[in-house]
Design a protein around this motif. Sequence first.
Motif, short mmCIF file in Angstrom:
data_model
loop_
_atom_site.label_atom_id
_atom_site.label_comp_id
_atom_site.label_asym_id
_atom_site.label_seq_id
_atom_site.Cartn_x
_atom_site.Cartn_y
_atom_site.Cartn_z
N ASP A 85 0.83 -1.20 0.00
CA ASP A 85 0.00 0.00 0.00
C ASP A 85 0.86 1.26 0.00
OD1 ASP A 85 -2.67 1.37 0.35
OD2 ASP A 85 -1.68 2.03 2.21
N PHE A 86 1.91 1.26 0.81
CA PHE A 86 2.81 2.42 0.91
C PHE A 86 3.50 2.68 -0.43
CE2 PHE A 86 7.11 4.05 1.52
CZ PHE A 86 6.85 5.23 2.19
N ILE A 87 4.04 1.64 -1.04
CA ILE A 87 4.75 1.81 -2.32
C ILE A 87 3.78 2.29 -3.39
CG2 ILE A 87 5.98 0.59 -4.16
CD1 ILE A 87 7.29 -1.10 -1.95
N ASP A 88 2.58 1.77 -3.37
CA ASP A 88 1.57 2.19 -4.35
C ASP A 88 1.18 3.65 -4.15
OD1 ASP A 88 -0.33 1.81 -6.50
OD2 ASP A 88 -1.89 1.67 -4.97
N ARG A 89 0.85 4.03 -2.92
CA ARG A 89 0.36 5.39 -2.65
C ARG A 89 1.43 6.46 -2.79
NH1 ARG A 89 -2.02 6.78 2.42
NH2 ARG A 89 -0.63 5.34 3.43
N PHE A 90 2.64 6.18 -2.29
CA PHE A 90 3.66 7.22 -2.24
C PHE A 90 4.70 7.15 -3.36
CE2 PHE A 90 2.03 6.98 2.10
CZ PHE A 90 1.70 8.31 2.31
N GLY A 92 3.91 5.46 -6.55
CA GLY A 92 3.30 5.06 -7.81
C GLY A 92 3.59 3.62 -8.18
N ASN A 93 3.70 2.77 -7.17
CA ASN A 93 3.99 1.35 -7.34
C ASN A 93 5.36 1.11 -7.99
OD1 ASN A 93 3.07 -1.14 -6.59
ND2 ASN A 93 2.13 -1.59 -8.55
N SER A 94 6.28 2.05 -7.77
CA SER A 94 7.63 1.95 -8.33
C SER A 94 8.65 1.64 -7.23
CB SER A 94 8.01 3.26 -9.02
OG SER A 94 9.38 3.25 -9.36
N SER A 97 11.52 4.10 -7.38
CA SER A 97 11.24 5.36 -6.71
C SER A 97 11.49 5.25 -5.21
CB SER A 97 9.81 5.80 -6.97
OG SER A 97 9.47 6.93 -6.20
N LEU A 98 11.05 4.14 -4.62
CA LEU A 98 11.27 3.92 -3.19
C LEU A 98 12.76 3.88 -2.86
CD1 LEU A 98 10.30 3.10 -0.31
CD2 LEU A 98 10.40 0.74 -1.11
N ILE A 99 13.52 3.08 -3.62
CA ILE A 99 14.95 2.95 -3.35
C ILE A 99 15.67 4.28 -3.56
CG2 ILE A 99 17.09 1.81 -4.12
CD1 ILE A 99 15.13 0.06 -2.45
N THR A 100 15.30 5.00 -4.62
CA THR A 100 15.90 6.31 -4.88
C THR A 100 15.65 7.26 -3.72
OG1 THR A 100 15.62 6.01 -7.25
CG2 THR A 100 15.93 8.27 -6.48
N THR A 101 14.42 7.28 -3.21
CA THR A 101 14.09 8.14 -2.08
C THR A 101 14.92 7.79 -0.86
OG1 THR A 101 11.84 8.43 -2.90
CG2 THR A 101 12.21 8.91 -0.57
N LEU A 102 15.03 6.51 -0.58
CA LEU A 102 15.80 6.07 0.59
C LEU A 102 17.28 6.39 0.42
CD1 LEU A 102 14.11 2.63 1.29
CD2 LEU A 102 13.89 4.73 2.65
N PHE A 103 17.82 6.12 -0.76
CA PHE A 103 19.25 6.33 -0.98
C PHE A 103 19.59 7.82 -1.01
CE2 PHE A 103 23.24 6.28 -3.41
CZ PHE A 103 23.96 5.42 -2.60
#
Length: 127
Positions: A85-90, A92-94, A97-103
Amino acid sequence: MNTLKKLPDAEFEIMKVVWANEPPITTSMIMEALGKEKEWKPQTILTLMVRLVERGFLRTEKKGKERIYFPIVNQEEYLKFETVDFIDRFHGNSFTSLITTLFDGKKMKDSDLDELKKWLDERRDSY
């Protein structure tokens, strides 16, 4: 239970204690684990436990004068739901994008990326 729903923070705190203990669990056990830390009164914990039963996260039985509770939803199932749900909502199911944000936010170390690469390589080899 057909569909999971996001738990409010207080109910999630209760579920973390439930998941960390061998079932069944009692309100006394929850109170011991969270009562002083959260400064929750026994009635607050009872209310939260009733809500968790109503939401289908816990099952309850009467044992003597006390109620005992059993988890219906396991921790892995709920965390998977929350993560997807988190990956989808924040993001865009990418996943990228999640890894880029964290890194980029300095929340990941190079060793984390090395571990992620190893994990991905292992998954790729198993297909």
